[in-house]
Design an enzyme around this catalytic site. Structure first.
Site: not given
Length: 316
Positions: A103, A105-106, A111, A136, A157-158
């Site tokens: 994963a 964080i953009s 954002h 995150s 969130e999985h």
């Protein structure tokens, strides 16, 4: 010099004066400070070393965020607290960062842009927000700050470990935010049907508008979704979905973006899958290639597809 006004024109001058004053008041309200008010460009550090410098860069130079409430929230929620490695090099650069479990964080500009698009749909009180693919926890924390003490935010969130880390990050930022934030382990594609939402934020790309229909059904009248849409290995379109007070849905595409896909836990943790970014990132002093490949252009029939979906979902 003395200006003598024609009596017949006095009402017109008076009206123009009121309009001008109204414009200045509105401009002052929308502006975060004197730079905005007079449309002056502030010099910004292109290599920000703090959260404040990062947000100044996004606001004054890149113009990715304009709403003063969003600017204040982004300055409050320190990105560095939400990174996997707190000692990562250049935590405030405008670029995505890996957070583990395949994963990311953009990038901060995404954002900023997406929260800015949601700004005018955030209720003054008792609002409810949904963060799909909370990762995150950064956006979840921003939404918690924006919704205020009477609001409620659900983060889905999985990956349980990411939720645990998100909670710890928010505790370091401001533990009182957790009074209005609830994290759920689950499949974000389905949302969380127990509530209706004023705003929905998707931090990963959903495959199609058809797949997003369950989320659209969970939107309140007057609500808004901001989400990237497209297949996992394509570029994506950033879409804004509005539902008016009568429940009529309208959709607008704002252009091309690139996100990690909203996928199953099994696919995400598959070691053959890589984060869906296209750049070389310096991680702990070591340059790491995070996927680079030729990608097909977005569907040129996008507008037709949007109109067809609007007609379908609004059919009584």
């Amino acid at each position: 010099m003395v200006l003598i006004l024609d009596n017949d024109l006095k009402p017109l001058y008076f009206t123009l004066a009121i309009i001008s004053a109204s414009f200045l008041v509105k401009r002052a309200y929308q502006s975060t400070n004197i730079y905005d008010f007079f449309n002056i460009k502030k010099k910004c550090n292109p290599f920000p070393q703090s959260q404040s410098e990062l947000v100044d860069l996004l606001h004054y130079q890149k113009r990715m965020v304009l709403n003063k409430t969003i600017v204040e929230t982004l300055k409050f929620v320190d990105r560095k607290l939400f990174l996997e490695n707190k000692n990562v090099e250049n935590p405030y650069y405008d670029e995505p960062k890996p957070i583990g479990y395949n994963a990311t964080i953009s990038a901060p500009h995404m954002h900023a842009l997406m929260l800015d698009l949601l700004a005018d749909r955030i209720p003054m009180s008792n609002g409810v927000a949904l963060d799909i693919g909370s990762g995150s926890g950064y956006v979840t924390a921003c939404l918690g700050h924006l919704m205020g003490c009477t609001g409620r935010v659900i983060g889905v969130e999985h990956i349980p470990e990411l939720i645990e880390r998100s909670i710890e990050s928010i505790k370091r930022l401001d533990s009182t935010l957790l009074d209005r934030i609830q994290f759920l382990v689950g499949d974000g594609i389905k949302g969380w049907k127990q509530l209706k939402y004023d705003i929905i934020y998707l931090g990963a790309a959903i495959e199609s508008l058809q797949v997003a229909r369950e989320l659209i059904d969970q939107l309140k009248n007057g609500g808004r979704i901001v989400m990237p849409v497209g297949k996992s290995n394509d570029f994506h379109e950033l879409m804004v979905v509005d539902k008016n007070e009568d429940g009529i849905v309208s959709i607008k595409s704002l252009g091309v973006v690139r996100f990690v896909p909203l996928t199953s836990k099994e696919n995400q943790l598959n070691p053959k899958n890589k984060p869906n970014a296209t750049k070389v990132t310096n991680i702990n002093g070591e340059k790491t290639l995070i996927r680079c490949e030729i990608i097909p252009a977005p569907d040129s029939n996008s507008n037709n597809n949007i109109k067809e979906f609007e007609n379908l979902i609004n059919k009584k």
